[in-house]
Design an enzyme around this catalytic site. Structure first.
Site, PDB file in Angstrom:
ATOM      1  N   LYS A  38       0.664  -1.280  -0.119  1.00  0.00           N
ATOM      2  CA  LYS A  38       0.074  -0.108  -0.276  1.00  0.00           C
ATOM      3  C   LYS A  38       0.953   1.261   0.032  1.00  0.00           C
ATOM      4  O   LYS A  38       1.845   1.450   0.883  1.00  0.00           O
ATOM      5  CB  LYS A  38      -0.992  -0.088   1.017  1.00  0.00           C
ATOM      6  CG  LYS A  38      -1.885   1.189   1.219  1.00  0.00           C
ATOM      7  CD  LYS A  38      -3.033   0.791   2.406  1.00  0.00           C
ATOM      8  CE  LYS A  38      -2.387   1.495   3.820  1.00  0.00           C
ATOM      9  NZ  LYS A  38      -2.099   2.894   3.813  1.00  0.00           N
ATOM     10  N   ASP A  65      -3.526   4.431  -1.935  1.00  0.00           N
ATOM     11  CA  ASP A  65      -4.318   4.791  -0.786  1.00  0.00           C
ATOM     12  C   ASP A  65      -4.239   6.138  -0.666  1.00  0.00           C
ATOM     13  O   ASP A  65      -3.533   6.818   0.156  1.00  0.00           O
ATOM     14  CB  ASP A  65      -4.050   4.034   0.472  1.00  0.00           C
ATOM     15  CG  ASP A  65      -4.703   4.453   1.873  1.00  0.00           C
ATOM     16  OD1 ASP A  65      -5.898   5.055   1.617  1.00  0.00           O
ATOM     17  OD2 ASP A  65      -4.131   4.365   2.810  1.00  0.00           O
ATOM     18  N   LYS A  67      -7.115   8.211  -1.101  1.00  0.00           N
ATOM     19  CA  LYS A  67      -8.507   8.655  -0.672  1.00  0.00           C
ATOM     20  C   LYS A  67      -8.935   9.858  -1.264  1.00  0.00           C
ATOM     21  O   LYS A  67      -9.447  11.065  -0.535  1.00  0.00           O
ATOM     22  CB  LYS A  67      -8.508   9.105   0.962  1.00  0.00           C
ATOM     23  CG  LYS A  67      -8.083   7.669   1.819  1.00  0.00           C
ATOM     24  CD  LYS A  67      -8.166   8.049   3.084  1.00  0.00           C
ATOM     25  CE  LYS A  67      -7.696   6.943   3.949  1.00  0.00           C
ATOM     26  NZ  LYS A  67      -6.162   6.445   4.039  1.00  0.00           N
ATOM     27  N   HIS A  69     -11.183  12.837  -2.817  1.00  0.00           N
ATOM     28  CA  HIS A  69     -12.285  13.425  -2.581  1.00  0.00           C
ATOM     29  C   HIS A  69     -12.449  14.808  -3.076  1.00  0.00           C
ATOM     30  O   HIS A  69     -11.699  16.136  -2.630  1.00  0.00           O
ATOM     31  CB  HIS A  69     -12.301  13.546  -0.904  1.00  0.00           C
ATOM     32  CG  HIS A  69     -13.606  14.066  -0.111  1.00  0.00           C
ATOM     33  ND1 HIS A  69     -13.669  14.213   0.976  1.00  0.00           N
ATOM     34  CD2 HIS A  69     -14.723  14.282  -0.778  1.00  0.00           C
ATOM     35  CE1 HIS A  69     -14.871  14.475   1.547  1.00  0.00           C
ATOM     36  NE2 HIS A  69     -15.638  14.522   0.228  1.00  0.00           N
ATOM     37  N   ASP A  70     -13.209  14.986  -4.106  1.00  0.00           N
ATOM     38  CA  ASP A  70     -13.249  16.183  -4.865  1.00  0.00           C
ATOM     39  C   ASP A  70     -14.397  16.169  -5.600  1.00  0.00           C
ATOM     40  O   ASP A  70     -15.320  15.133  -5.594  1.00  0.00           O
ATOM     41  CB  ASP A  70     -11.810  16.489  -5.888  1.00  0.00           C
ATOM     42  CG  ASP A  70     -11.407  17.493  -6.125  1.00  0.00           C
ATOM     43  OD1 ASP A  70     -12.431  18.708  -6.343  1.00  0.00           O
ATOM     44  OD2 ASP A  70     -10.244  18.175  -5.720  1.00  0.00           O
ATOM     45  N   THR A 129     -11.185   5.978  10.980  1.00  0.00           N
ATOM     46  CA  THR A 129     -11.382   5.605  12.520  1.00  0.00           C
ATOM     47  C   THR A 129     -10.809   6.483  13.572  1.00  0.00           C
ATOM     48  O   THR A 129     -10.941   6.267  14.620  1.00  0.00           O
ATOM     49  CB  THR A 129     -10.321   4.246  12.517  1.00  0.00           C
ATOM     50  OG1 THR A 129      -9.127   4.343  11.883  1.00  0.00           O
ATOM     51  CG2 THR A 129     -11.038   3.005  11.974  1.00  0.00           C
ATOM     52  N   ARG A 191      -3.204  -6.482  14.256  1.00  0.00           N
ATOM     53  CA  ARG A 191      -1.864  -6.490  15.092  1.00  0.00           C
ATOM     54  C   ARG A 191      -1.914  -7.946  15.588  1.00  0.00           C
ATOM     55  O   ARG A 191      -2.715  -8.573  16.135  1.00  0.00           O
ATOM     56  CB  ARG A 191      -2.241  -5.630  16.552  1.00  0.00           C
ATOM     57  CG  ARG A 191      -2.191  -4.256  16.290  1.00  0.00           C
ATOM     58  CD  ARG A 191      -0.696  -3.781  15.897  1.00  0.00           C
ATOM     59  NE  ARG A 191      -0.505  -2.427  15.543  1.00  0.00           N
ATOM     60  CZ  ARG A 191      -0.659  -1.721  14.325  1.00  0.00           C
ATOM     61  NH1 ARG A 191      -0.914  -2.442  13.347  1.00  0.00           N
ATOM     62  NH2 ARG A 191      -0.393  -0.679  14.098  1.00  0.00           N
ATOM     63  N   GLY A 220       0.946  -2.700   8.748  1.00  0.00           N
ATOM     64  CA  GLY A 220       2.171  -1.704   8.438  1.00  0.00           C
ATOM     65  C   GLY A 220       3.306  -2.031   9.279  1.00  0.00           C
ATOM     66  O   GLY A 220       3.969  -3.058   9.370  1.00  0.00           O
ATOM     67  N   ARG A 221       3.470  -1.325  10.555  1.00  0.00           N
ATOM     68  CA  ARG A 221       4.550  -1.251  11.303  1.00  0.00           C
ATOM     69  C   ARG A 221       4.739  -2.498  12.193  1.00  0.00           C
ATOM     70  O   ARG A 221       5.791  -2.865  12.205  1.00  0.00           O
ATOM     71  CB  ARG A 221       4.328  -0.213  12.671  1.00  0.00           C
ATOM     72  CG  ARG A 221       4.396   1.486  12.194  1.00  0.00           C
ATOM     73  CD  ARG A 221       3.876   2.224  12.952  1.00  0.00           C
ATOM     74  NE  ARG A 221       2.247   2.212  12.778  1.00  0.00           N
ATOM     75  CZ  ARG A 221       1.552   2.884  13.517  1.00  0.00           C
ATOM     76  NH1 ARG A 221       1.862   3.959  14.178  1.00  0.00           N
ATOM     77  NH2 ARG A 221       0.086   2.637  13.418  1.00  0.00           N
TER      78      ARG A 221
HETATM   79  O1  C5P Z   1       1.359   0.586  10.828  1.00  0.00           O
HETATM   80  P1  C5P Z   1      -0.228   0.314  10.874  1.00  0.00           P
HETATM   81  O2  C5P Z   1      -0.148  -1.167  10.678  1.00  0.00           O
HETATM   82  O3  C5P Z   1      -0.924   0.802  11.900  1.00  0.00           O
HETATM   83  O4  C5P Z   1      -0.559   0.736   9.203  1.00  0.00           O
HETATM   84  C1  C5P Z   1      -1.861   0.753   8.920  1.00  0.00           C
HETATM   85  C2  C5P Z   1      -2.158   1.295   7.624  1.00  0.00           C
HETATM   86  O5  C5P Z   1      -3.480   1.422   7.530  1.00  0.00           O
HETATM   87  C3  C5P Z   1      -1.609   2.981   7.673  1.00  0.00           C
HETATM   88  O6  C5P Z   1      -0.995   3.033   6.398  1.00  0.00           O
HETATM   89  C4  C5P Z   1      -2.859   3.773   7.851  1.00  0.00           C
HETATM   90  O7  C5P Z   1      -2.888   4.952   7.085  1.00  0.00           O
HETATM   91  C5  C5P Z   1      -3.872   2.944   7.199  1.00  0.00           C
HETATM   92  N1  C5P Z   1      -5.208   3.093   7.836  1.00  0.00           N
HETATM   93  C6  C5P Z   1      -5.536   3.073   8.902  1.00  0.00           C
HETATM   94  N2  C5P Z   1      -6.851   2.883   9.649  1.00  0.00           N
HETATM   95  C7  C5P Z   1      -7.552   3.292   8.697  1.00  0.00           C
HETATM   96  C8  C5P Z   1      -7.560   3.443   7.311  1.00  0.00           C
HETATM   97  C9  C5P Z   1      -6.136   3.341   6.986  1.00  0.00           C
HETATM   98  O8  C5P Z   1      -4.650   2.526   9.968  1.00  0.00           O
HETATM   99  N3  C5P Z   1      -9.000   3.711   9.105  1.00  0.00           N
END
Ligand code: C5P
Length: 242
Positions: A38, A65, A67, A69-70, A129, A191, A220-221
């Site tokens: 992503k 990603d 998003k 919006h326009d 969120t 997670r 992500g992380r």
């Molecule tokens: O590092 P982590 O696992 O939290 O990354 C989640 C990814 O998903 C990030 O790129 C974040 O911008 C995206 N995201 C999110 N919550 C959302 C929409 C997108 O965490 N509601």
């Protein structure tokens, strides 16, 4: 739309990094394990379409990603460009309304036809969120509950011809029930058992999110910040398949 058959193809790794070089290093470390990445507004603002190419050159697919919006005409143009770049999926804000979402779906379909290629999966972003019930009411003037508004916007997205939406783990069940098995659900906030939460609050383990009906998980992380990203990705894939 069906979820991908292979567990591997249901994992999307979020490349929230500063530079193209950082992104390339991470893709290389995950080569052979991760087939979808992503690109969000940080990396795209820094590196542009080069980030998309870096992923595709290595045989992987892109979730763009940004998003959008326009006004409908502008979003249709952005949807055409995303399609020309050959991304697997991209997203728009459902709060842009029916006409804007329909323009995104049509823009993507038109560009795909011109190219003789595939139309990307077009996803809606419903309620961020970071917004809770209080912010929805006081700041945005929405009287509905968060879940009620998510379901409302997902219905609007479906009517406009979109394929699915991004949804937190808390919302997967209601969306799957409300929108049926073909609705694509992409879920961040994943997670692995025992990992750090970061700034995520509505979370689920990979196994729980997959079992609840998410087609794709965005992680992500827990992978990119791990001492050994490949080992972390393998662990997530194991949890998803279990
Ligand atoms: O590092 P982590 O696992 O939290 O990354 C989640 C990814 O998903 C990030 O790129 C974040 O911008 C995206 N995201 C999110 N919550 C959302 C929409 C997108 O965490 N509601």
């Amino acid at each position: 739309m069906h979820p991908p058959t292979h567990v591997k193809d249901r994992l999307i790794v979020a490349l929230d990094v500063e530079t193209l070089a950082d992104a390339e290093r991470m893709i290389d470390r995950l080569q052979g394990l991760v087939t979808r990445f992503k690109i969000g507004s940080q990396l795209f603002t820094a590196a542009g379409p080069g980030a998309v190419e870096a992923i595709q050159k290595r045989g992987a697919e892109v979730f763009l990603d940004l998003k959008f919006h326009d006004i409908p005409n502008t979003v249709a143009g952005a949807a055409r460009e995303a399609t020309r770049m050959g991304v697997l999926m991209f997203n728009v804000h459902a709060s842009g309304g029916h006409a804007m979402m329909a323009a995104a779906a049509e823009g993507a379909a038109t560009a795909a036809r011109e190219l003789g290629g595939r139309r990307p999966i077009v996803l809606a972003v419903t309620v961020l969120t970071s917004l809770d019930r209080a912010a929805l009411g006081r700041e945005l003037g929405v009287a509905d509950s968060v879940e009620g508004h998510v379901l409302h916007l997902a219905g609007l997205a479906a009517a406009a011809g979109l394929d699915g939406c991004v949804a937190s783990p808390n919302e997967i069940g209601a969306l799957r029930t409300g929108r049926g098995p073909g609705w694509v659900i992409v879920t961040p906030g994943v997670r692995p058992a025992g990992s750090a939460l970061g700034d995520q609050s509505r979370i689920a383990t990979p196994g729980a999110a997959a079992a609840a009906g998410a087609h794709y998980l965005v992680v992500g992380r827990p992978i990119t910040a791990a001492p050994d990203p490949a080992a972390a990705a393998e662990a997530v894939l194991r949890e998803m398949g279990a």
